[in-house]
Enzyme design. Structure first.
Site, mmCIF file in Angstrom:
data_model
loop_
_atom_site.group_PDB
_atom_site.id
_atom_site.type_symbol
_atom_site.label_atom_id
_atom_site.label_comp_id
_atom_site.label_asym_id
_atom_site.label_seq_id
_atom_site.Cartn_x
_atom_site.Cartn_y
_atom_site.Cartn_z
ATOM 1 N N GLU A 85 -22.221 -55.376 -2.782
ATOM 2 C CA GLU A 85 -21.123 -55.375 -1.806
ATOM 3 C C GLU A 85 -21.527 -54.738 -0.482
ATOM 4 O O GLU A 85 -22.372 -53.852 -0.440
ATOM 5 C CB GLU A 85 -19.903 -54.653 -2.395
ATOM 6 C CG GLU A 85 -19.244 -55.494 -3.481
ATOM 7 C CD GLU A 85 -18.031 -54.828 -4.109
ATOM 8 O OE1 GLU A 85 -17.070 -55.534 -4.406
ATOM 9 O OE2 GLU A 85 -18.061 -53.603 -4.314
ATOM 10 N N CYS A 106 -26.616 -47.641 -8.990
ATOM 11 C CA CYS A 106 -27.266 -46.434 -8.465
ATOM 12 C C CYS A 106 -27.710 -45.558 -9.627
ATOM 13 O O CYS A 106 -26.965 -45.346 -10.581
ATOM 14 C CB CYS A 106 -26.301 -45.661 -7.571
ATOM 15 S SG CYS A 106 -27.034 -44.159 -6.886
ATOM 16 N N CYS A 110 -23.280 -40.218 -9.986
ATOM 17 C CA CYS A 110 -22.240 -39.225 -9.702
ATOM 18 C C CYS A 110 -20.976 -39.661 -10.449
ATOM 19 O O CYS A 110 -20.594 -40.837 -10.373
ATOM 20 C CB CYS A 110 -21.959 -39.153 -8.206
ATOM 21 S SG CYS A 110 -23.424 -38.751 -7.247
ATOM 22 N N GLU A 158 -28.738 -45.262 -3.799
ATOM 23 C CA GLU A 158 -29.306 -44.098 -3.110
ATOM 24 C C GLU A 158 -30.488 -44.605 -2.273
ATOM 25 O O GLU A 158 -31.545 -44.967 -2.822
ATOM 26 C CB GLU A 158 -29.748 -43.049 -4.142
ATOM 27 C CG GLU A 158 -30.681 -41.962 -3.617
ATOM 28 C CD GLU A 158 -30.203 -41.250 -2.356
ATOM 29 O OE1 GLU A 158 -29.011 -40.884 -2.269
ATOM 30 O OE2 GLU A 158 -31.020 -41.070 -1.438
ATOM 31 N N SER A 189 -27.319 -42.289 4.486
ATOM 32 C CA SER A 189 -26.630 -41.278 3.688
ATOM 33 C C SER A 189 -27.371 -41.072 2.370
ATOM 34 O O SER A 189 -27.624 -42.025 1.639
ATOM 35 C CB SER A 189 -25.196 -41.747 3.419
ATOM 36 O OG SER A 189 -24.534 -40.842 2.559
ATOM 37 N N SER A 212 -24.724 -36.166 1.416
ATOM 38 C CA SER A 212 -23.534 -36.070 0.564
ATOM 39 C C SER A 212 -23.625 -34.773 -0.220
ATOM 40 O O SER A 212 -24.278 -34.715 -1.248
ATOM 41 C CB SER A 212 -23.485 -37.264 -0.389
ATOM 42 O OG SER A 212 -23.285 -38.445 0.350
ATOM 43 N N LEU A 213 -22.963 -33.746 0.273
ATOM 44 C CA LEU A 213 -23.108 -32.419 -0.341
ATOM 45 C C LEU A 213 -22.094 -32.212 -1.474
ATOM 46 O O LEU A 213 -22.476 -31.952 -2.607
ATOM 47 C CB LEU A 213 -22.974 -31.342 0.752
ATOM 48 C CG LEU A 213 -23.318 -29.918 0.329
ATOM 49 C CD1 LEU A 213 -24.763 -29.799 -0.117
ATOM 50 C CD2 LEU A 213 -23.048 -28.932 1.470
ATOM 51 N N HIS A 214 -20.833 -32.267 -1.153
ATOM 52 C CA HIS A 214 -19.715 -32.204 -2.123
ATOM 53 C C HIS A 214 -19.543 -30.880 -2.853
ATOM 54 O O HIS A 214 -18.486 -30.638 -3.444
ATOM 55 C CB HIS A 214 -19.798 -33.313 -3.184
ATOM 56 C CG HIS A 214 -20.073 -34.670 -2.642
ATOM 57 N ND1 HIS A 214 -19.541 -35.105 -1.449
ATOM 58 C CD2 HIS A 214 -20.823 -35.697 -3.116
ATOM 59 C CE1 HIS A 214 -19.960 -36.344 -1.218
ATOM 60 N NE2 HIS A 214 -20.732 -36.709 -2.201
ATOM 61 N N ASN A 292 -11.322 -41.306 -2.998
ATOM 62 C CA ASN A 292 -10.699 -42.611 -3.273
ATOM 63 C C ASN A 292 -10.698 -42.843 -4.773
ATOM 64 O O ASN A 292 -11.733 -42.719 -5.414
ATOM 65 C CB ASN A 292 -11.497 -43.726 -2.585
ATOM 66 C CG ASN A 292 -11.421 -43.636 -1.071
ATOM 67 O OD1 ASN A 292 -10.337 -43.573 -0.497
ATOM 68 N ND2 ASN A 292 -12.573 -43.599 -0.421
ATOM 69 N N CYS A 334 -15.298 -45.788 0.693
ATOM 70 C CA CYS A 334 -16.439 -45.066 0.146
ATOM 71 C C CYS A 334 -16.331 -44.891 -1.360
ATOM 72 O O CYS A 334 -15.318 -44.427 -1.868
ATOM 73 C CB CYS A 334 -16.516 -43.686 0.767
ATOM 74 S SG CYS A 334 -17.638 -43.626 2.128
HETATM 75 N N1 SAH Z 1 -25.903 -42.722 -2.454
HETATM 76 C C1 SAH Z 1 -25.698 -42.301 -1.120
HETATM 77 C C2 SAH Z 1 -25.035 -43.342 -0.247
HETATM 78 C C3 SAH Z 1 -23.960 -44.180 -0.869
HETATM 79 S S1 SAH Z 1 -22.503 -43.326 -1.416
HETATM 80 C C4 SAH Z 1 -24.900 -41.021 -1.095
HETATM 81 O O1 SAH Z 1 -24.395 -40.609 -2.119
HETATM 82 O O2 SAH Z 1 -24.856 -40.421 -0.031
HETATM 83 C C5 SAH Z 1 -21.596 -43.191 0.113
HETATM 84 C C6 SAH Z 1 -20.631 -42.036 0.190
HETATM 85 O O3 SAH Z 1 -19.458 -42.297 -0.560
HETATM 86 C C7 SAH Z 1 -21.193 -40.740 -0.333
HETATM 87 O O4 SAH Z 1 -20.915 -39.681 0.532
HETATM 88 C C8 SAH Z 1 -20.428 -40.602 -1.638
HETATM 89 O O5 SAH Z 1 -20.407 -39.300 -2.090
HETATM 90 C C9 SAH Z 1 -19.088 -41.140 -1.266
HETATM 91 N N2 SAH Z 1 -18.237 -41.474 -2.395
HETATM 92 C C10 SAH Z 1 -18.614 -41.899 -3.614
HETATM 93 N N3 SAH Z 1 -17.546 -42.111 -4.404
HETATM 94 C C11 SAH Z 1 -16.451 -41.803 -3.665
HETATM 95 C C12 SAH Z 1 -15.049 -41.836 -3.921
HETATM 96 N N4 SAH Z 1 -14.576 -42.251 -5.068
HETATM 97 N N5 SAH Z 1 -14.221 -41.457 -2.931
HETATM 98 C C13 SAH Z 1 -14.700 -41.080 -1.734
HETATM 99 N N6 SAH Z 1 -16.004 -41.047 -1.429
HETATM 100 C C14 SAH Z 1 -16.885 -41.401 -2.387
HETATM 101 FE FE1 SF4 Z 2 -25.178 -43.080 -6.105
HETATM 102 FE FE2 SF4 Z 2 -24.115 -42.140 -3.837
HETATM 103 FE FE3 SF4 Z 2 -22.535 -43.112 -5.795
HETATM 104 FE FE4 SF4 Z 2 -23.792 -40.800 -6.166
HETATM 105 S S1 SF4 Z 2 -22.221 -41.237 -4.613
HETATM 106 S S2 SF4 Z 2 -23.673 -42.489 -7.641
HETATM 107 S S3 SF4 Z 2 -25.704 -41.168 -5.095
HETATM 108 S S4 SF4 Z 2 -24.009 -44.257 -4.602
#
Ligand code: SAH
Ligand code: SF4
Length: 340
Positions: A85, A106, A110, A158, A189, A212-214, A292, A334
């Protein structure tokens, strides 16, 4: 498209080399997606080529437009039947950004992310990455709409686990003879792939890095971003500090807010100290992303709580933006990309 293969084919068939340039311009500058959209080529040649080559390495099988018309999600089918997508976002009036994928699924997994739930299917090739841009640009052209001004590698996957393809794709996107975007309009990212951050600093010092720290401590981050078990915060701190010293660029810190998980006062304080241990606050923009829904146990905090978390960070001297969720009604926001 596979220009090398095309070039070999043209040579083998004694077709003059300037045809290659015509095709390249038509595809990368004018976003032709079919051979009959390239009228400068003689009809018999077009026919010959169409029997042998597809212009794009992927085919849109579904296109969804959000109610507000500010997001378009494409589901592409790849040659082996896997799906990926891509999302067009209208962040600034009259300018589109595109969120591209680098992998099918991926490997980071996560727990809050729809892409991660499936694990990794495979890496995308450079053409499959670039062709997401070209196919979306073709779509906008057919709508008489505006062009794509920036690319964010924030779709499925990733990016730094597919570094070579990512790197080739960025080169095509920035080559003036190909797509010709400025490096400053490219953002990658990462979930915190330390060797990738180091290579990226050397190879693309003018592009933007988003992290993407979180979570600001290892215990929580090990759960939320399992890559942290491979590259814990101490290693990430050093890689980011070196990145900032060598590129002199700011880092965009992505922080997905999950209620009761990572939005307490004490977490805000830890986040502030973590960033300060890397570099001065002026080197960061913290981008808060309301979670989301993707079917898991997590929930986004209320608007008030998000505002509170933002102001806590601001009071500590950090620059904070809160991302408005775009395209959530088409599962294009996202973390919602699953290639279903
Ligand atoms: N793998 C890379 C890039 C793709 S994910 C990364 O993790 O940075 C893109 C972004 O969407 C990241 O910041 C990720 O943490 C965020 N993301 C993933 N799932 C999400 C969700 N359910 N709600 C909001 N953001 C989310
Ligand atoms: Fe992969 Fe990014 Fe989703 Fe984590 S947030 S599973 S690194 S796409």
């Amino acid at each position: 498209m596979d220009l090398k293969k095309l070039s070999v084919f043209l040579k083998e068939n004694d077709i003059p080399a300037f045809r290659l340039k015509q095709v390249r311009e038509a595809v990368y500058k004018n976003f032709a997606a079919a051979w009959d959209e390239i009228p400068v080529l003689p009809a018999p040649l077009r026919e010959k080529l169409s029997r042998k080559f597809h212009i794009h390495s992927l085919f849109p099988i579904e296109t969804q437009v959000s109610k507000k018309n500010d997001a378009v999600k494409f589901l592409f089918e790849l040659k082996d039947g896997l799906k990926v997508e891509t999302v067009l976002l209208n962040l600034i009036p009259e300018k589109w950004s595109i969120c591209v994928s680098t992998q099918v699924g991926c490997p980071v997994r996560c727990p809050f992310c729809a892409t991660g739930r499936k694990g990794l299917k495979r890496n995308l090739s450079p053409d499959e990455i670039v062709d997401q841009f070209l196919a979306a640009a073709h779509y906008l052209k057919t709508k008489g709409s505006h062009k794509i001004g920036s690319v964010i590698f924030m779709g499925m996957g990733e990016p730094f686990y597919n570094y070579d393809a990512l790197s080739d794709a960025i080169k095509v996107m920035c080559d003036p003879e190909m797509i010709g975007l400025g490096h400053r309009h490219i953002s990658v990212s990462t979930a915190g792939h330390v060797p990738g951050i180091r290579r990226f600093a050397k190879d693309f010092p003018q592009c933007n890095l988003a992290l993407s720290l979180h979570a600001p401590d290892d215990a929580l981050r090990n759960d939320l971003v399992p890559l942290n078990r491979t590259y814990p915060l101490a290693q990430l701190t050093k890689a980011l500090a070196d990145y900032i010293v060598s590129t002199k660029r700011r880092v965009f810190v992505e922080y997905v807010l999950m209620d009761g998980i990572n939005n307490s006062r004490s977490t805000a304080a830890k986040l502030n100290s973590f960033l300060r241990s890397v570099a001065a606050p002026k080197y960061f923009v913290v981008n808060l992303i309301p979670y989301n829904r993707t079917g898991g146990p997590y929930r986004s905090p209320t608007k008030e709580k998000i505002q509170l978390f933002a102001s806590l960070l601001e009071d500590m001297g950090l620059e904070v933006t809160t991302r408005k969720s775009m395209g959530a009604d088409i599962d294009g926001a996202c973390g919602q990309l699953a290639g279903k």
